[in-house]
Write a protein that holds these residues in place. Sequence first.
Motif, PDB file in Angstrom:
ATOM      1  N   ALA A  17      45.784  39.657  41.733  1.00  0.00           N
ATOM      2  CA  ALA A  17      45.584  40.977  41.125  1.00  0.00           C
ATOM      3  C   ALA A  17      46.511  41.138  39.927  1.00  0.00           C
ATOM      4  CB  ALA A  17      45.867  42.071  42.157  1.00  0.00           C
ATOM      5  N   PRO A  18      46.076  41.888  38.912  1.00  0.00           N
ATOM      6  CA  PRO A  18      46.934  42.101  37.744  1.00  0.00           C
ATOM      7  C   PRO A  18      48.318  42.648  38.095  1.00  0.00           C
ATOM      8  CG  PRO A  18      44.719  42.850  37.266  1.00  0.00           C
ATOM      9  CD  PRO A  18      44.758  42.502  38.734  1.00  0.00           C
ATOM     10  N   GLU A  20      49.797  41.967  40.878  1.00  0.00           N
ATOM     11  CA  GLU A  20      50.330  40.975  41.821  1.00  0.00           C
ATOM     12  C   GLU A  20      50.493  41.512  43.242  1.00  0.00           C
ATOM     13  OE1 GLU A  20      53.765  39.075  40.116  1.00  0.00           O
ATOM     14  OE2 GLU A  20      52.658  38.530  38.306  1.00  0.00           O
ATOM     15  N   SER A  21      49.708  42.529  43.607  1.00  0.00           N
ATOM     16  CA  SER A  21      49.815  43.103  44.947  1.00  0.00           C
ATOM     17  C   SER A  21      49.001  42.338  45.987  1.00  0.00           C
ATOM     18  CB  SER A  21      49.374  44.568  44.932  1.00  0.00           C
ATOM     19  OG  SER A  21      48.006  44.664  44.557  1.00  0.00           O
ATOM     20  N   TYR A  22      48.019  41.555  45.554  1.00  0.00           N
ATOM     21  CA  TYR A  22      47.230  40.745  46.472  1.00  0.00           C
ATOM     22  C   TYR A  22      46.761  39.470  45.787  1.00  0.00           C
ATOM     23  CZ  TYR A  22      43.104  42.748  44.181  1.00  0.00           C
ATOM     24  OH  TYR A  22      42.174  43.142  43.257  1.00  0.00           O
ATOM     25  N   LEU A  23      46.423  38.494  46.610  1.00  0.00           N
ATOM     26  CA  LEU A  23      45.950  37.194  46.177  1.00  0.00           C
ATOM     27  C   LEU A  23      44.705  36.869  46.985  1.00  0.00           C
ATOM     28  CD1 LEU A  23      46.484  34.337  44.831  1.00  0.00           C
ATOM     29  CD2 LEU A  23      47.871  33.847  46.843  1.00  0.00           C
ATOM     30  N   MET A  24      43.635  36.396  46.325  1.00  0.00           N
ATOM     31  CA  MET A  24      42.421  35.961  47.029  1.00  0.00           C
ATOM     32  C   MET A  24      42.161  34.502  46.678  1.00  0.00           C
ATOM     33  SD  MET A  24      39.708  39.098  46.845  1.00  0.00           S
ATOM     34  CE  MET A  24      39.697  39.250  45.071  1.00  0.00           C
ATOM     35  N   PRO A  71      38.323  44.195  35.779  1.00  0.00           N
ATOM     36  CA  PRO A  71      39.575  44.843  35.365  1.00  0.00           C
ATOM     37  C   PRO A  71      39.748  46.266  35.880  1.00  0.00           C
ATOM     38  CG  PRO A  71      38.647  43.628  33.531  1.00  0.00           C
ATOM     39  CD  PRO A  71      37.620  43.601  34.645  1.00  0.00           C
ATOM     40  N   ASP A  72      38.650  47.005  36.091  1.00  0.00           N
ATOM     41  CA  ASP A  72      38.768  48.366  36.603  1.00  0.00           C
ATOM     42  C   ASP A  72      38.936  48.401  38.129  1.00  0.00           C
ATOM     43  OD1 ASP A  72      36.199  47.772  37.503  1.00  0.00           O
ATOM     44  OD2 ASP A  72      35.214  49.274  36.248  1.00  0.00           O
TER      45      ASP A  72
END
Length: 116
Positions: A17-18, A20-24, A71-72
Amino acid sequence: MSKEINTGKWIAHPYIAPDESYLMWGAEKEGEHGADIYISFRQKDDSWGAAISIGDKINTGIYEQGARVTPDGKYLFFWRGDEKVRGDGSMNWEEVLIGWMQRLLRISDPSNKSSK
């Protein structure tokens, strides 16, 4: 990466996430057919939480991978396909659905009761 993320037969196609709160990422787990999409949330101590399946509305019995969020933050795009065996025994990929959109109502860490 830690064992929470770096497990399975293979892992690939990460998206962070932009903020950096989550990673997929996509991963194929031992003993399972096909890859699924997993998510991990950044913890308060900056480590990554346990890998969580993104859910059966997206993950199916075939391959899902390459997750990207617009992005939104409203839409998730990912690739879905499956390996097929031809009559001559060779393999090819059948793309079942590319660029399928799933509305994200909210991405939040289910283990964090204070997520809004």
